[in-house]
Design an enzyme around this catalytic site. Structure first.
Site, PDB file in Angstrom:
ATOM      1  N   LEU A  10     -90.332 -14.002  13.519  1.00  0.00           N
ATOM      2  CA  LEU A  10     -89.150 -14.874  13.226  1.00  0.00           C
ATOM      3  C   LEU A  10     -88.163 -14.249  14.215  1.00  0.00           C
ATOM      4  CD1 LEU A  10     -87.353 -14.854   9.854  1.00  0.00           C
ATOM      5  CD2 LEU A  10     -86.179 -13.838  11.588  1.00  0.00           C
ATOM      6  N   ASN A  11     -87.183 -15.413  14.838  1.00  0.00           N
ATOM      7  CA  ASN A  11     -86.024 -14.806  15.371  1.00  0.00           C
ATOM      8  C   ASN A  11     -84.509 -15.630  15.002  1.00  0.00           C
ATOM      9  OD1 ASN A  11     -87.622 -16.550  17.292  1.00  0.00           O
ATOM     10  ND2 ASN A  11     -85.990 -16.510  18.673  1.00  0.00           N
ATOM     11  N   ASP A  12     -84.013 -16.275  15.845  1.00  0.00           N
ATOM     12  CA  ASP A  12     -82.630 -16.842  15.402  1.00  0.00           C
ATOM     13  C   ASP A  12     -82.531 -17.629  14.147  1.00  0.00           C
ATOM     14  OD1 ASP A  12     -82.699 -16.017  17.938  1.00  0.00           O
ATOM     15  OD2 ASP A  12     -81.864 -17.995  18.573  1.00  0.00           O
TER      16      ASP A  12
ATOM     17  N   GLN B 204     -86.135 -19.682  13.483  1.00  0.00           N
ATOM     18  CA  GLN B 204     -86.949 -19.912  14.761  1.00  0.00           C
ATOM     19  C   GLN B 204     -88.385 -18.937  14.399  1.00  0.00           C
ATOM     20  OE1 GLN B 204     -86.727 -21.027  18.334  1.00  0.00           O
ATOM     21  NE2 GLN B 204     -85.898 -22.489  17.068  1.00  0.00           N
TER      22      GLN B 204
ATOM     23  N   TYR C  62     -86.193 -25.005  20.254  1.00  0.00           N
ATOM     24  CA  TYR C  62     -85.701 -23.722  20.076  1.00  0.00           C
ATOM     25  C   TYR C  62     -84.166 -24.102  19.303  1.00  0.00           C
ATOM     26  CZ  TYR C  62     -87.868 -21.607  23.791  1.00  0.00           C
ATOM     27  OH  TYR C  62     -88.838 -20.786  24.693  1.00  0.00           O
TER      28      TYR C  62
ATOM     29  N   ARG D 232     -78.549 -23.898  26.092  1.00  0.00           N
ATOM     30  CA  ARG D 232     -79.172 -24.000  24.748  1.00  0.00           C
ATOM     31  C   ARG D 232     -78.045 -23.589  23.641  1.00  0.00           C
ATOM     32  NH1 ARG D 232     -81.872 -19.837  27.509  1.00  0.00           N
ATOM     33  NH2 ARG D 232     -81.700 -17.903  27.028  1.00  0.00           N
ATOM     34  N   ASP D 233     -78.741 -23.807  22.301  1.00  0.00           N
ATOM     35  CA  ASP D 233     -78.137 -23.224  21.075  1.00  0.00           C
ATOM     36  C   ASP D 233     -76.642 -23.994  20.736  1.00  0.00           C
ATOM     37  OD1 ASP D 233     -80.167 -21.390  21.337  1.00  0.00           O
ATOM     38  OD2 ASP D 233     -78.753 -19.844  22.274  1.00  0.00           O
TER      39      ASP D 233
ATOM     40  N   GLU E 213     -75.966 -16.626  24.475  1.00  0.00           N
ATOM     41  CA  GLU E 213     -76.862 -17.359  23.475  1.00  0.00           C
ATOM     42  C   GLU E 213     -75.831 -17.420  22.437  1.00  0.00           C
ATOM     43  OE1 GLU E 213     -80.313 -14.775  23.860  1.00  0.00           O
ATOM     44  OE2 GLU E 213     -81.120 -16.348  24.479  1.00  0.00           O
TER      45      GLU E 213
END
Lengths: 490, 490
Positions: free
Chosen positions: B45-47, B63, B106, B166-167, B223
Site C-alpha cells: 500500500l502507498n499513497d 495505491q 498512480y 503527477r498527483d 509529490e
C-alpha cells in the site's frame, strides 16, 4: 450463465488474479450485499465450517467457491472475531490442493487441542471417470493461522457407505475423540448418522455405530449432523435430505431440523428418550447449521442462509448466499430457544432509536434495510408489518400477524426479484392465542431474521427488493411497544 | 526477494488467483497486521487517493501493488466508511488497463460532482524503451461503484515539464474547476506545484501558473501537493523531495510538510502571506498525506505511513505499509492542529479502562499492542514511557519526556526488527518548558501515533516488536493522570 464441469473445477491457480479482484469488487459493491453478516468475499458461500473458540478468539470458516455463483471447486475461507458479531476476514485457509481433496475441501468442524486447532473435514476426490470418493481428513492450524494437512485420510471408508459420506463433527468426550458423520448406505440409499471414535485423533478411528435418533426415516442422505449439548442436554441438528413429509412437515427444498433428548450414550450411539423432530428455522433458507459449546459454557449456532440446488437473484452478480447471525441456544421446558448474542446490541445506533408506545401505523418512512426492530404487538390484533417496502407496498417483505388466533406469516410474495417460488412464498407458524407477540427483527439489505417470542421460533429468509425501499410501517393502526434502531455495518 | 522489472509490471491477469488468495491470507494473518487502521488487502500500500465524501459515505482509495512488497504495477483499492473509523473494503476500483495508465494508475484525488464522483489521477505510461509519459486522467464513479474512465487525457503535458508530473488534486472554486499538480522542470530539474483550471472539467484545461508558496527551494520534485482550506485558511500540504535541509530541517528520507497562509489567489496561483514551512508529522514515516474539506465544514487528512525507497520488516511477509487514522485539522493562532476524529472514541472498550491519577510506574503489564493511552504528565518531570515492551525493556517503543526543559522523543532504537536506521532511531520535538504534557497515544500492533498537546504536534511511526510484548510502564514513578483503554478491531 451455465457453468460447465470444466469451469467449475478449474484449479484456483488457473484463474487469474484480475478475475478474482473483479469478483471481489463486484461482491463488495453489490446493492444487495450484507453489511453486518458474514458474506462471501467473492463467488458462492455455503456451509459454515470449523465454528470454534481458539487462541482467545472466535473462529468460523465457510465453504467457498470464489469464482462465481456456482457449486464449483470448494475451499474453506476463514474469519475471526472478538465478539461473535464483528468478523475479520482471514482469507483462504484450506485449499483443495491434495489428492484427497482434489475436487473440494468440503465441510467439517474444528476443535482446539492443545495450542492448535484441529480441523476435521471431508475431502472430495473424483477419479478420471468422475467417480467420487469422499475422504475424512485432518489438518492442524497453529496460532499464526498456518494450516498443515495430515498426510493421509483419518480412516478407510466402510464398504457399506456410498459416495455420500461427509461433514464430520469432531468432539471430545470422557478422554476420547468422537466424530459424527453424515452418510448414505449403498444398499438401500438411506440417510444415516454414524458415530466414530479414536483415542489418538490422528489415527485409531473405528465406528461405534449408527446414531439412534428415534426417527427411522432420515431420507436418502443426512448432511451436516451436529450433536450439540445445550444447557447440558443433547440436541442433534441435522439436514435429512429427501426425508418424507410424513416424518415431519417442512416447506423448503431440504430441511434443517433438530431432535432433543434427555441424554446421549456414546457407547451405543443412542439418543436417550428422543423427542419428535422439529424444524430448526421456520423461514425460507436456513441450512447446514453448525454449533458448538464454547469455553463460556454457552452453545452457539451459525447457519448457512441458502439452500442446495436453488438459484438466487445475486447469481447474476456472481455472488451468492451468506451466513446467519450467531445464535445462542438454550433449552427451556424441553424447547429450543435461539437468541441473538449479547454483542449484537453493540450494532445499535442509539441516537436513531424510534420508540413505539401505543397505537402506531407508520414506524419510519425512511427506516431502510439495515436495522433492528424489537416489538411487542398486543394480544387480539391482526395486521401486517411491512418492511423494506416502497410507498405503495408493491414491494415489501411482510409479516402478517394474528395475535387473536395465534399465527405469524413471513411473506416474500412481493419481491422485485422472486426466489425459489416453487417452494412457496410464505412461511407460517402457530403462536399461543390471545397473547402478546414479541418480535426481534433484523434487516440486512437482502436478509431478514425474525426471532419470535424470545427465540422460541426463528424465521430467516433472503429477500430481494430495491434498496430504495425504505418504509417500515403497519398496514393499519396497531397496538405496539418497542424500539427500532439503525444498525452499524460491521 | 529482488523484484525484476518484468515481475513488477506483470499484468494482473497474468498473476493467478491462487497467488492472490495466498497473499491475502498472509497479509490478514500477519502478527504485525494493523487491526483498526487501513491496511493492504495484500501486497504493498502507498499513497491515500480520492479521499472524499460521496453518496452519504466517506470514501478513500489507496495505491496498491497487490502481489508483494514492491512498487510494481499500481492500482486504486477502495474503501467506504460511515464514520471515518470503520472502513469496509470495496476492492479494486481503478486498474491499470488502458494505454494511458498501462504502467500504473498512480495517485490522485476525487470530488463529488452531481451524483457521481470524479476521479482525477496520473496514468503512468512507459514505451517500449521504458521511456515514461505521465498522463493526467479522469474517471467517473457512480453510486454503485462502477468506474468509467474518460477516453483521453484531460490535457497535453506542457513541454517544460519532465516525466515527473503527477498527483493532481481536483477542486472547485467560484464556479470553476482547479487542479494542483506536482511537477519537475526539464531545464533545471526543480520541483514545483502547478495550478491548472477548467470551466468544463472533462476538457478545456489550461495552466494558471506555478503556485507561489513563499519558498524557492522545493527540491527536485514535489509529490502529492494538496491545497487545503482549514477553518477557511489555506494550508498547502506537500512532499518536496530532495529539498535542502537549509530550507527546512527534516529527518526522514523525504519530508511531508505544510505551509499556511492568510489567503490564496486562484488568479495568480499565489499563497498570500505564506508562513515558514513545517513538518506535518514529527515521527518516522508519514508521507503523501491527502486531505479535503467535507460537507460538515471540517477538513480531514489521512496519510500514508510508509516512505518511498525504504524497506520494512513485513516485506518478508509480502505486505507493506498502512494508512494513518484520519486526522481532523484546525488552525489556532496560525498553528495547525491534528486530532483524532470523534468516532475514534467508539473503539474504546470502556470496561478495560485503567485510570491513572497520581504517582504511577507500571500502567499495565498486559496492556498489549492494540490500545489508546490518554495521559497528562505533570510539569518538571523527566522519564520514559515504555510501550509494547517486554519485561526487561530490551524491546520497547519508548517515549522520553522532559517536562522541565520541554522535550519529547519517540525512540524506536530497541526493536526486534529495526527499520530505516540510516535515518536515525529517535525523533525529538520541543515543548513549552515547565508545562504539563498531554499525550493521546494509539498503538496498533506495528504502528504508534502520538498526538501531542491537543494535536499541536503528531509523531507517527511504524515499529516492529514481538506481539508477546505486553508491558505499558513508566521507567520510574511519574506524576500522571489519564486513562488507558483496549481498542476494538475495526
Amino acid at each position: 450463465m451455465e457453468w460447465t464441469r470444466a469451469q467449475r473445477y478449474l484449479p484456483y491457480d488457473q484463474h487469474s488474479a484480475l478475475e478474482l479482484l473483479n469478483l471481489q469488487r463486484q461482491a463488495a459493491t453489490s446493492p444487495e450485499q450484507l453489511k453486518y453478516h458474514i458474506r462471501p468475499q467473492s463467488g458462492l458461500l455455503n456451509d459454515p465450517n470449523g465454528f470454534s473458540y481458539f487462541n482467545s478468539q472466535w473462529h468460523v470458516f465457510y465453504q467457498s467457491f470464489p469464482f462465481g455463483a456456482a457449486h464449483g471447486l470448494k475451499s474453506w475461507m476463514h474469519l475471526v472475531s472478538d465478539d461473535l458479531v464483528h468478523w475479520q476476514d482471514q482469507g483462504l485457509a484450506l485449499a483443495p490442493d491434495t489428492e484427497f481433496d482434489s475436487h473440494g475441501a468440503y465441510s467439517g468442524t474444528a476443535k482446539a487441542v492443545g495450542d492448535r486447532l484441529f480441523l476435521m473435514y471431508t475431502g472430495n476426490h473424483r477419479d478420471e471417470n468422475w467417480g467420487r470418493t469422499p475422504y475424512q481428513l485432518g489438518a492442524w492450524m497453529d496460532k499464526d493461522g498456518h494450516v498443515e494437512k495430515l498426510q493421509a485420510p483419518l480412516f478407510v471408508n466402510p464398504a457399506y457407505v456410498s459416495e455420500h459420506f461427509r461433514d464430520p463433527q469432531i468432539m471430545e468426550h470422557d478422554g476420547k475423540f468422537y466424530a459424527i458423520i453424515g452418510q448414505q448406505t449403498v444398499a438401500e440409499q438411506h440417510g444415516q448418522i454414524a458415530l466414530w471414535t479414536s483415542d489418538a485423533l490422528e489415527h485409531g478411528w473405528h465406528e461405534v455405530g449408527k446414531v439412534n435418533v428415534g426417527v427411522d426415516d432420515l431420507g436418502y442422505m443426512v448432511e451436516c449432523p451436529n450433536l450439540l449439548f445445550v444447557d447440558g442436554h443433547p440436541v442433534m441438528v441435522l439436514c435429512p435430505q429427501g426425508m418424507d413429509q410424513q416424518t415431519m412437515a417442512y416447506d423448503n427444498i431440504f430441511p434443517n431440523t433438530y431432535i432433543t433428548a434427555t441424554g446421549f450414550d456414546f457407547y451405543t450411539a443412542t439418543m436417550i428418550n428422543p423427542q419428535p423432530m422439529h424444524n430448526l428455522d421456520s423461514g425460507f433458507d436456513v441450512y447446514a447449521s453448525q454449533g458448538f459449546t464454547a469455553p463460556d459454557g454457552k452453545t452457539y449456532l451459525i447457519s448457512w442462509v441458502g439452500l442446495p440446488d436453488l438459484s438466487y437473484p445475486t447469481d447474476e452478480q456472481n455472488w451468492a448466499n451468506c451466513l446467519s447471525q450467531v445464535k445462542e441456544l438454550h433449552l427451556k421446558d424441553g424447547q429450543l430457544y435461539q437468541t441473538p448474542v449479547a454483542a449484537m446490541r453493540d450494532l445499535r445506533q442509539l441516537d436513531t432509536a424510534i420508540n413505539l408506545n401505543g397505537e402506531t401505523t407508520m414506524i419510519d418512512p425512511t427506516f431502510g434495510q439495515q436495522g433492528e426492530l424489537q416489538l411487542t404487538i398486543a394480544p387480539d390484533q391482526t395486521g401486517t408489518l411491512h418492511l423494506a417496502a416502497n410507498d405503495d407496498r408493491s414491494q415489501t417483505i411482510a409479516l402478517h400477524f394474528d395475535t387473536e388466533q395465534g399465527q405469524l406469516a413471513l411473506d416474500r410474495t412481493k419481491m422485485a426479484h422472486p426466489t425459489a417460488t416453487d417452494y412457496g412464498t410464505t412461511r407460517t407458524i402457530q403462536l399461543p392465542a390471545h397473547q402478546a407477540l414479541n418480535l426481534d427483527i433484523f434487516l440486512d439489505h437482502s436478509l431478514i431474521e425474525v426471532f419470535v417470542n424470545g427465540g422460541a421460533q426463528v424465521m430467516t429468509g433472503r429477500y430481494f427488493n430495491d434498496q430504495s425501499n425504505q418504509v417500515a410501517t403497519f398496514n393499519q393502526p396497531t397496538q405496539v411497544t418497542g424500539t427500532a434502531w439503525q444498525l452499524s455495518a460491521k
